[in-house]
Design a protein around this motif. Structure first.
Motif, PDB file in Angstrom:
ATOM      1  N   LEU A  28       0.813  -1.204   0.000  1.00  0.00           N
ATOM      2  CA  LEU A  28       0.000   0.000   0.000  1.00  0.00           C
ATOM      3  C   LEU A  28       0.850   1.260   0.000  1.00  0.00           C
ATOM      4  CD1 LEU A  28      -3.325   0.603   1.253  1.00  0.00           C
ATOM      5  CD2 LEU A  28      -1.756   1.829   2.712  1.00  0.00           C
ATOM      6  N   GLU A  29       2.135   1.139   0.345  1.00  0.00           N
ATOM      7  CA  GLU A  29       2.972   2.318   0.506  1.00  0.00           C
ATOM      8  C   GLU A  29       3.832   2.612  -0.725  1.00  0.00           C
ATOM      9  OE1 GLU A  29       2.627   4.186   3.071  1.00  0.00           O
ATOM     10  OE2 GLU A  29       1.323   2.852   4.202  1.00  0.00           O
ATOM     11  N   ILE A  30       3.501   2.061  -1.861  1.00  0.00           N
ATOM     12  CA  ILE A  30       4.347   2.285  -3.023  1.00  0.00           C
ATOM     13  C   ILE A  30       4.190   3.688  -3.580  1.00  0.00           C
ATOM     14  CG2 ILE A  30       4.436  -0.149  -3.672  1.00  0.00           C
ATOM     15  CD1 ILE A  30       2.237   0.341  -5.682  1.00  0.00           C
ATOM     16  N   GLY A  31       3.162   4.399  -3.155  1.00  0.00           N
ATOM     17  CA  GLY A  31       2.964   5.770  -3.621  1.00  0.00           C
ATOM     18  C   GLY A  31       2.131   5.823  -4.883  1.00  0.00           C
ATOM     19  N   GLY A  32       1.515   6.979  -5.124  1.00  0.00           N
ATOM     20  CA  GLY A  32       0.696   7.155  -6.313  1.00  0.00           C
ATOM     21  C   GLY A  32      -0.666   6.517  -6.142  1.00  0.00           C
ATOM     22  N   SER A  33      -0.804   5.268  -6.525  1.00  0.00           N
ATOM     23  CA  SER A  33      -2.077   4.573  -6.422  1.00  0.00           C
ATOM     24  C   SER A  33      -1.832   3.070  -6.346  1.00  0.00           C
ATOM     25  CB  SER A  33      -2.976   4.894  -7.625  1.00  0.00           C
ATOM     26  OG  SER A  33      -2.363   4.470  -8.834  1.00  0.00           O
ATOM     27  N   SER A  95     -20.695 -13.610 -11.500  1.00  0.00           N
ATOM     28  CA  SER A  95     -22.027 -14.195 -11.271  1.00  0.00           C
ATOM     29  C   SER A  95     -21.964 -15.694 -11.054  1.00  0.00           C
ATOM     30  CB  SER A  95     -22.936 -13.873 -12.457  1.00  0.00           C
ATOM     31  OG  SER A  95     -22.357 -14.364 -13.669  1.00  0.00           O
ATOM     32  N   SER A  96     -20.880 -16.326 -11.487  1.00  0.00           N
ATOM     33  CA  SER A  96     -20.738 -17.772 -11.299  1.00  0.00           C
ATOM     34  C   SER A  96     -20.098 -18.117  -9.957  1.00  0.00           C
ATOM     35  CB  SER A  96     -19.898 -18.368 -12.432  1.00  0.00           C
ATOM     36  OG  SER A  96     -18.608 -17.786 -12.448  1.00  0.00           O
ATOM     37  N   THR A  97     -19.994 -17.115  -9.086  1.00  0.00           N
ATOM     38  CA  THR A  97     -19.471 -17.245  -7.717  1.00  0.00           C
ATOM     39  C   THR A  97     -17.983 -17.528  -7.650  1.00  0.00           C
ATOM     40  OG1 THR A  97     -19.888 -19.611  -7.447  1.00  0.00           O
ATOM     41  CG2 THR A  97     -21.714 -18.087  -6.935  1.00  0.00           C
ATOM     42  N   ASN A  98     -17.270 -17.408  -8.783  1.00  0.00           N
ATOM     43  CA  ASN A  98     -15.818 -17.480  -8.717  1.00  0.00           C
ATOM     44  C   ASN A  98     -15.293 -16.216  -8.039  1.00  0.00           C
ATOM     45  OD1 ASN A  98     -15.842 -19.890 -10.039  1.00  0.00           O
ATOM     46  ND2 ASN A  98     -15.417 -19.002 -12.064  1.00  0.00           N
ATOM     47  N   THR A  99     -14.231 -16.342  -7.248  1.00  0.00           N
ATOM     48  CA  THR A  99     -13.670 -15.188  -6.562  1.00  0.00           C
ATOM     49  C   THR A  99     -12.149 -15.168  -6.697  1.00  0.00           C
ATOM     50  OG1 THR A  99     -13.487 -16.366  -4.463  1.00  0.00           O
ATOM     51  CG2 THR A  99     -15.537 -15.134  -4.867  1.00  0.00           C
ATOM     52  N   GLN A 100     -11.592 -13.953  -6.637  1.00  0.00           N
ATOM     53  CA  GLN A 100     -10.152 -13.758  -6.607  1.00  0.00           C
ATOM     54  C   GLN A 100      -9.860 -12.760  -5.496  1.00  0.00           C
ATOM     55  OE1 GLN A 100      -8.428 -12.292 -10.222  1.00  0.00           O
ATOM     56  NE2 GLN A 100      -6.361 -12.151  -9.374  1.00  0.00           N
ATOM     57  N   SER A 101      -8.922 -13.095  -4.624  1.00  0.00           N
ATOM     58  CA  SER A 101      -8.662 -12.278  -3.441  1.00  0.00           C
ATOM     59  C   SER A 101      -7.338 -11.536  -3.553  1.00  0.00           C
ATOM     60  CB  SER A 101      -8.645 -13.152  -2.183  1.00  0.00           C
ATOM     61  OG  SER A 101      -9.887 -13.799  -2.014  1.00  0.00           O
ATOM     62  N   PHE A 102      -7.269 -10.408  -2.861  1.00  0.00           N
ATOM     63  CA  PHE A 102      -6.066  -9.575  -2.796  1.00  0.00           C
ATOM     64  C   PHE A 102      -5.880  -9.125  -1.351  1.00  0.00           C
ATOM     65  CE2 PHE A 102      -8.117  -9.071  -6.862  1.00  0.00           C
ATOM     66  CZ  PHE A 102      -7.109  -9.147  -7.799  1.00  0.00           C
ATOM     67  N   ARG A 103      -4.636  -9.052  -0.924  1.00  0.00           N
ATOM     68  CA  ARG A 103      -4.329  -8.537   0.414  1.00  0.00           C
ATOM     69  C   ARG A 103      -3.546  -7.237   0.230  1.00  0.00           C
ATOM     70  NH1 ARG A 103      -3.416 -12.708   5.016  1.00  0.00           N
ATOM     71  NH2 ARG A 103      -5.228 -11.547   5.707  1.00  0.00           N
ATOM     72  N   VAL A 104      -4.138  -6.140   0.633  1.00  0.00           N
ATOM     73  CA  VAL A 104      -3.493  -4.829   0.532  1.00  0.00           C
ATOM     74  C   VAL A 104      -2.977  -4.468   1.918  1.00  0.00           C
ATOM     75  CG1 VAL A 104      -3.829  -2.392   0.009  1.00  0.00           C
ATOM     76  CG2 VAL A 104      -4.959  -4.127  -1.387  1.00  0.00           C
ATOM     77  N   ARG A 105      -1.662  -4.363   2.031  1.00  0.00           N
ATOM     78  CA  ARG A 105      -1.048  -4.104   3.324  1.00  0.00           C
ATOM     79  C   ARG A 105      -0.030  -2.968   3.207  1.00  0.00           C
ATOM     80  NH1 ARG A 105      -4.708  -6.822   4.543  1.00  0.00           N
ATOM     81  NH2 ARG A 105      -4.733  -8.721   5.796  1.00  0.00           N
ATOM     82  N   GLY A 106       0.041  -2.187   4.279  1.00  0.00           N
ATOM     83  CA  GLY A 106       1.098  -1.187   4.380  1.00  0.00           C
ATOM     84  C   GLY A 106       2.321  -1.793   5.034  1.00  0.00           C
ATOM     85  N   LYS A 107       3.370  -1.000   5.128  1.00  0.00           N
ATOM     86  CA  LYS A 107       4.589  -1.471   5.778  1.00  0.00           C
ATOM     87  C   LYS A 107       4.312  -1.708   7.258  1.00  0.00           C
ATOM     88  CE  LYS A 107       7.721   0.888   2.602  1.00  0.00           C
ATOM     89  NZ  LYS A 107       8.095  -0.347   1.924  1.00  0.00           N
ATOM     90  N   ASN A 207       6.349  -8.322   6.130  1.00  0.00           N
ATOM     91  CA  ASN A 207       5.031  -8.926   5.946  1.00  0.00           C
ATOM     92  C   ASN A 207       4.994  -9.399   4.497  1.00  0.00           C
ATOM     93  OD1 ASN A 207       2.379  -9.627   5.764  1.00  0.00           O
ATOM     94  ND2 ASN A 207       1.552  -7.605   6.221  1.00  0.00           N
ATOM     95  N   GLY A 208       5.428 -10.632   4.280  1.00  0.00           N
ATOM     96  CA  GLY A 208       5.623 -11.088   2.906  1.00  0.00           C
ATOM     97  C   GLY A 208       6.829 -10.372   2.318  1.00  0.00           C
ATOM     98  N   GLN A 209       6.646  -9.734   1.161  1.00  0.00           N
ATOM     99  CA  GLN A 209       7.723  -9.010   0.506  1.00  0.00           C
ATOM    100  C   GLN A 209       7.797  -7.552   0.967  1.00  0.00           C
ATOM    101  OE1 GLN A 209      10.006 -10.484  -1.496  1.00  0.00           O
ATOM    102  NE2 GLN A 209       8.936 -12.386  -0.969  1.00  0.00           N
ATOM    103  N   ILE A 210       6.892  -7.130   1.818  1.00  0.00           N
ATOM    104  CA  ILE A 210       6.870  -5.746   2.289  1.00  0.00           C
ATOM    105  C   ILE A 210       7.717  -5.656   3.547  1.00  0.00           C
ATOM    106  CG2 ILE A 210       5.404  -3.839   3.030  1.00  0.00           C
ATOM    107  CD1 ILE A 210       3.107  -5.182   1.505  1.00  0.00           C
ATOM    108  N   LYS A 211       8.757  -4.798   3.518  1.00  0.00           N
ATOM    109  CA  LYS A 211       9.691  -4.720   4.622  1.00  0.00           C
ATOM    110  C   LYS A 211       9.789  -3.293   5.149  1.00  0.00           C
ATOM    111  CE  LYS A 211      12.579  -8.489   2.865  1.00  0.00           C
ATOM    112  NZ  LYS A 211      13.953  -8.885   2.447  1.00  0.00           N
TER     113      LYS A 211
END
Length: 272
Positions: A28-33, A95-107, A207-211
């Motif tokens: 989340l801290e990469i800046g911009g968006s 609509s077919s109930t398929n889902t894809q998840s993302f975890r947005v984390r700051g440092k 936290n994963g690759q976020i240091k």
């Protein structure tokens, strides 16, 4: 065989509509968006943010003028991301109930360094030679992210610029929890400190690759350092007393000689 057919069909259908994907970790801290791209096939894509456990919130786009949906809702862009409000778990679904998840984390968010058995937080510590020091590196997680894995690593940087990773010291981990936060701790024990241990101690949390890292200065003082000022004062007093004694002794001798001289001049032998 015919009786088993409905169960086989159920299993086949269940496998076709549930897609468990490993949620990628987005910094989340990469800046911009922050941009999240949904890779699912199908129409009517919807985005959700997990605000509380099992309570997903539908994202409609243009929310607070920062959440943007584009490319037929396949891309979610978080403009000007903020750690406190935008950190969380996101998902897209069809609509077919398929889902894809993302975890947005700051440092990782550090608390100020502490020393074990001390309440006061500090950014530097003065330690007497041969004493022990237990440095506490603490990362705070909101209760909603209590299951996040935090990994710690320790380094130290010496005054000459050399740096080393600390692996041969006693390092322990701990955890405290409250209603709103979970505290993950890494404690490094420095025993019988020497002058060579004077350095910047760096705690790196990932936290994963976020240091992120936090630094504290450790200064080692001579165990007799507190005694030297006292000895200096004693020496000054001794010197001053010696000077006064010598001065008084010389002055007394001069006065005695002067008195003797006057008595000789006044004697009858000198008066004739």
């Amino acid at each position: 065989m015919l009786k088993l057919l409905p169960y086989l069909l159920f299993i086949h259908i269940a496998e076709s509509v549930t897609m468990q994907r490993l949620a990628p970790l987005i910094d989340l801290e990469i800046g911009g968006s922050v941009q999240l791209d949904c890779e699912l096939r199908g129409n009517e894509i919807r985005w959700y943010k997990l605000v509380e456990l099992d309570k997903p919130q539908l994202i409609r786009g243009d929310e607070y003028n920062r959440y943007k949906l584009s490319a037929n809702n396949r891309t979610l862009t978080i403009e000007d991301p903020r750690k406190n409000s935008d950190e969380g778990d996101y998902s897209c679904s069809t609509s077919s109930t398929n889902t894809q998840s993302f975890r947005v984390r700051g440092k990782p968010e550090f608390a100020t360094f502490k020393a074990a058995d001390h309440i006061k937080d500090m950014d530097s510590f003065n330690v007497i030679q041969d004493d022990d020091l237990h440095l506490v590196c603490e990362v705070l997680l909101r209760a909603a992210f209590k299951d996040d894995e935090i990994n710690f690593a320790w380094y130290r940087k010496f005054p000459n610029g050399d740096e080393e990773m600390l692996t041969n010291l006693n390092i322990t981990n701990g955890e405290d929890s409250s209603v709103s936060y979970v505290s993950r701790k890494s404690i490094i024990s420095l025993e019988d400190l020497k002058f060579t241990d004077r350095a910047q101690y760096i705690c790196e949390a990932s936290n994963g690759q976020i240091k992120a890292n936090s630094t504290v200065n450790v200064r080692v003082k001579d165990k007799l350092a507190a005694l030297w000022p006292f000895l200096g004062i004693v020496a000054e007093v001794v010197i001053l007393c010696s000077v006064i004694c010598i001065y008084e002794k010389r002055r007394g001798k001069a006065e005695f000689e002067e008195a003797v001289g006057k008595s000789v001049l006044k004697s009858p032998a000198h008066s004739k």
